[in-house]
Design a protein around this motif. Structure first.
Motif, PDB file in Angstrom:
ATOM      1  N   GLY A   1       0.958  -1.091   0.090  1.00  0.00           N
ATOM      2  CA  GLY A   1      -0.284   0.125   0.140  1.00  0.00           C
ATOM      3  C   GLY A   1       0.797   1.190   0.021  1.00  0.00           C
ATOM      4  O   GLY A   1       1.638   1.419  -0.930  1.00  0.00           O
ATOM      5  N   ASN A   2       0.998   1.829   1.077  1.00  0.00           N
ATOM      6  CA  ASN A   2       1.804   3.212   1.135  1.00  0.00           C
ATOM      7  C   ASN A   2       3.147   2.918   1.642  1.00  0.00           C
ATOM      8  O   ASN A   2       3.408   1.710   2.417  1.00  0.00           O
ATOM      9  CB  ASN A   2       0.840   4.096   1.996  1.00  0.00           C
ATOM     10  N   ALA A   3       3.954   3.778   1.602  1.00  0.00           N
ATOM     11  CA  ALA A   3       5.263   3.656   2.031  1.00  0.00           C
ATOM     12  C   ALA A   3       5.352   4.784   3.383  1.00  0.00           C
ATOM     13  O   ALA A   3       6.579   5.217   3.654  1.00  0.00           O
ATOM     14  CB  ALA A   3       6.355   4.172   1.055  1.00  0.00           C
ATOM     15  N   VAL A   4       4.417   4.817   4.216  1.00  0.00           N
ATOM     16  CA  VAL A   4       4.523   5.483   5.422  1.00  0.00           C
ATOM     17  C   VAL A   4       5.363   5.052   6.399  1.00  0.00           C
ATOM     18  O   VAL A   4       5.286   3.778   6.770  1.00  0.00           O
ATOM     19  CB  VAL A   4       3.191   5.825   5.977  1.00  0.00           C
ATOM     20  N   GLU A   5       6.162   5.603   6.900  1.00  0.00           N
ATOM     21  CA  GLU A   5       7.125   5.311   8.028  1.00  0.00           C
ATOM     22  C   GLU A   5       6.381   5.585   9.442  1.00  0.00           C
ATOM     23  O   GLU A   5       5.842   6.711   9.495  1.00  0.00           O
ATOM     24  CB  GLU A   5       8.473   5.720   7.965  1.00  0.00           C
ATOM     25  N   LYS A   6       6.583   4.880  10.510  1.00  0.00           N
ATOM     26  CA  LYS A   6       6.008   4.975  11.642  1.00  0.00           C
ATOM     27  C   LYS A   6       6.720   4.514  12.675  1.00  0.00           C
ATOM     28  O   LYS A   6       7.550   3.506  12.388  1.00  0.00           O
ATOM     29  CB  LYS A   6       4.691   4.493  11.610  1.00  0.00           C
ATOM     30  N   ARG A   7       6.779   5.035  13.969  1.00  0.00           N
ATOM     31  CA  ARG A   7       7.402   4.408  15.281  1.00  0.00           C
ATOM     32  C   ARG A   7       6.262   3.922  16.168  1.00  0.00           C
ATOM     33  O   ARG A   7       5.369   4.608  16.359  1.00  0.00           O
ATOM     34  CB  ARG A   7       8.177   5.680  16.034  1.00  0.00           C
ATOM     35  N   VAL A   8       6.761   2.507  16.475  1.00  0.00           N
ATOM     36  CA  VAL A   8       5.805   2.001  17.381  1.00  0.00           C
ATOM     37  C   VAL A   8       6.735   0.989  18.304  1.00  0.00           C
ATOM     38  O   VAL A   8       7.995   1.052  18.266  1.00  0.00           O
ATOM     39  CB  VAL A   8       5.050   0.726  16.466  1.00  0.00           C
ATOM     40  N   SER A   9       6.002   0.875  19.458  1.00  0.00           N
ATOM     41  CA  SER A   9       6.470   0.182  20.415  1.00  0.00           C
ATOM     42  C   SER A   9       6.499  -1.370  20.161  1.00  0.00           C
ATOM     43  O   SER A   9       5.867  -1.794  19.261  1.00  0.00           O
ATOM     44  CB  SER A   9       5.841   0.335  21.585  1.00  0.00           C
ATOM     45  N   ALA A  10       7.278  -2.369  20.715  1.00  0.00           N
ATOM     46  CA  ALA A  10       7.290  -3.721  20.521  1.00  0.00           C
ATOM     47  C   ALA A  10       5.829  -4.319  20.834  1.00  0.00           C
ATOM     48  O   ALA A  10       5.713  -5.327  20.047  1.00  0.00           O
ATOM     49  CB  ALA A  10       8.240  -4.291  21.272  1.00  0.00           C
ATOM     50  N   VAL A  11       5.252  -3.764  21.650  1.00  0.00           N
ATOM     51  CA  VAL A  11       3.855  -4.609  22.009  1.00  0.00           C
ATOM     52  C   VAL A  11       3.135  -4.065  20.855  1.00  0.00           C
ATOM     53  O   VAL A  11       1.757  -4.644  20.568  1.00  0.00           O
ATOM     54  CB  VAL A  11       3.218  -4.172  23.383  1.00  0.00           C
ATOM     55  N   GLN A  12       3.257  -3.231  19.966  1.00  0.00           N
ATOM     56  CA  GLN A  12       2.308  -2.767  18.647  1.00  0.00           C
ATOM     57  C   GLN A  12       2.794  -3.595  17.684  1.00  0.00           C
ATOM     58  O   GLN A  12       2.087  -3.661  16.787  1.00  0.00           O
ATOM     59  CB  GLN A  12       2.354  -1.584  18.457  1.00  0.00           C
TER      60      GLN A  12
END
Length: 117
Positions: free
Chosen positions: A29-40
């Motif tokens: 889909g999209n090439a969006v980058e995101k910051r997430v925690s390990a539980v996500q």
């Protein structure tokens, strides 16, 4: 959106040890980058149920740690305050000690201050 969860494949680009977050990019889909925690994240080799169980356990541990911290703060504050002296003070109104204890337990009194950091 809301409580709805959608699990999609992603590529882990980096891990920030200070923030304890992964930088990811969605695989499709999209090439969006995101910051997430390990539980996500559901890690490779993990089923969705295992990932959700790991997330629930992490939330339980966080809630227990926050409750313990609040308990320690209340005990520390109460140890600085002379409950018996106030309760036996002839000018103190009945219930003064209990009112003070309830007041001390209010979460707004435990916001971080520079002194606490």
């Amino acid at each position: 959106k809301g409580d709805r969860k959608e699990w999609r494949s992603c590529e882990v680009l980096a891990y920030d040890h200070v923030e304890q977050q992964y930088l990811i990019r969605w695989a499709f889909g999209n090439a969006v980058e995101k910051r997430v925690s390990a539980v996500q994240l559901i890690m490779e080799g993990e089923t969705q149920e295992e990932g959700e169980r790991r997330h629930a356990e992490a939330c339980r541990r966080r809630d227990a740690a926050e409750a313990k911290l609040l308990e320690q703060l209340v005990v520390e504050e109460l140890s600085r305050w002379e409950v018996g002296v106030v309760a036996m003070d002839s000018q103190a109104s009945p219930g003064t000690s209990m009112d003070r204890i309830v007041e001390l337990a209010m979460p707004s009194l435990f916001e971080a201050t520079e002194q606490a950091l």
